[in-house]
Scaffold this active site. Sequence first.
Site, PDB file in Angstrom:
ATOM      1  N   GLY A   7       7.444   3.418   4.793  1.00 34.99           N
ATOM      2  CA  GLY A   7       6.662   3.579   3.624  1.00 34.99           C
ATOM      3  C   GLY A   7       6.031   5.036   3.052  1.00 34.99           C
ATOM      4  CB  ALA A   8       8.993   8.120   2.340  1.00 31.11           C
ATOM      5  CG  ASN A 104      -6.670   0.192  -0.577  1.00 34.85           C
ATOM      6  OD1 ASN A 104      -7.038   0.283   0.425  1.00 34.85           O
ATOM      7  ND2 ASN A 104      -5.311   0.807  -0.850  1.00 34.85           N
ATOM      8  CE  LYS A 206     -10.099   2.309   0.443  1.00 35.88           C
ATOM      9  NZ  LYS A 206      -8.595   2.794   0.352  1.00 35.88           N
ATOM     10  CG  ASN A 214      -8.465  -1.977  -7.200  1.00 30.59           C
ATOM     11  OD1 ASN A 214      -7.882  -1.125  -7.747  1.00 30.59           O
ATOM     12  ND2 ASN A 214     -10.011  -1.013  -6.593  1.00 30.59           N
ATOM     13  CB  SER A 275      -4.276   1.653  -6.830  1.00 27.30           C
ATOM     14  OG  SER A 275      -5.379   0.467  -6.188  1.00 27.30           O
TER      15      SER A 275
END
Length: 336
Positions: A7-8, A104, A206, A214, A275
């Site tokens: 995952g870049a 997450n 978190k 979210n 996000s």
Amino acid sequence: MRFAVVGAGAIGGYLGARLALAGEDVTFIARNRNLEAINARGFRLIEEDGSERHASTVRAVQRMTEAGPQDAVLLTLKAHQVRDVLPDLRALFGPQTMVVTMINGIPWWYFHKLAGPYEGRQLESVDPGGVIAQHIEPERIVGSIVYPASELLEPGVVKVIEGNRFSVGELDGARSERVEALSQALMKAGFKAPVARDIRSELWVKLWGNLSFNPISALTHATLEQICRFGPTRELAAAMMREAQAVAEKLGVRFKITLEQRIAGAEAVGSHKTSMLQDVEHGRALELEALVGSVVELGRISETPTPTIQAIYAATSLLARTLAEQRGRLAVQAQP
């Protein structure tokens, strides 16, 4: 150590670039423009203070067989993307390879090595049919909590927004040699990387914010600051968080901060889009199951009511379905 970053993107790029700059052997698993950019120019990192660093020694491959066995595989994908990499992932595994889940939400491994009545349970919301668990042995897994925010400006270029903490921990709380080595490598690269004795309790702190802010932001198109400063949505988030706390405590979790402290922390972030809201605006798949659906499932497992979470989950699920069917995106724009 040999690290493969699967995952870049924003977080993977941040980690991989810094680890390479600290002298670690880093290989990115990448595709298309990311693959080309990294191999042509390495990875450029714009730090929080604006300074730039160039990780020229990193390499990128498309096929995991080209990378070979690693000491550590950093999974920096979104939760729903993990299944897509499973067919090739084992090419990165040697006898001692650890898989560090930097994802997450509630992970598929939540009940692995969790002493008590739920040990070994499978979570259908995040791992339907147990496919992920079948491909990644629980003995390989090291949990991690991702705190920083960063942005992929273009292929091979990441800008750090804020933060440098990545807690790591064994699923059973052991302070093993491998988790110590991982922590040391991350700290050498300039990160705060404490070894957590109870990775699940830290995970919930978190998640407490993610499961509420979210989806609310995705539905309202509001920033964290706006949600926290508008009375009805602040109370809505608090109601979801109270239900989630009841679920977590049934599962043995203890919260070290109060609900109001967690909300205040989110408010202090300011006019930040979550996000999930960013994904709605760009027409991307939502991390809904890992952040919200999993909590609904954990409520059923622990026989804990979650009516508010279920209502928001239903509304956000329909939004996600509509966007997917229409291949659309949704954003609020000011009129000229």
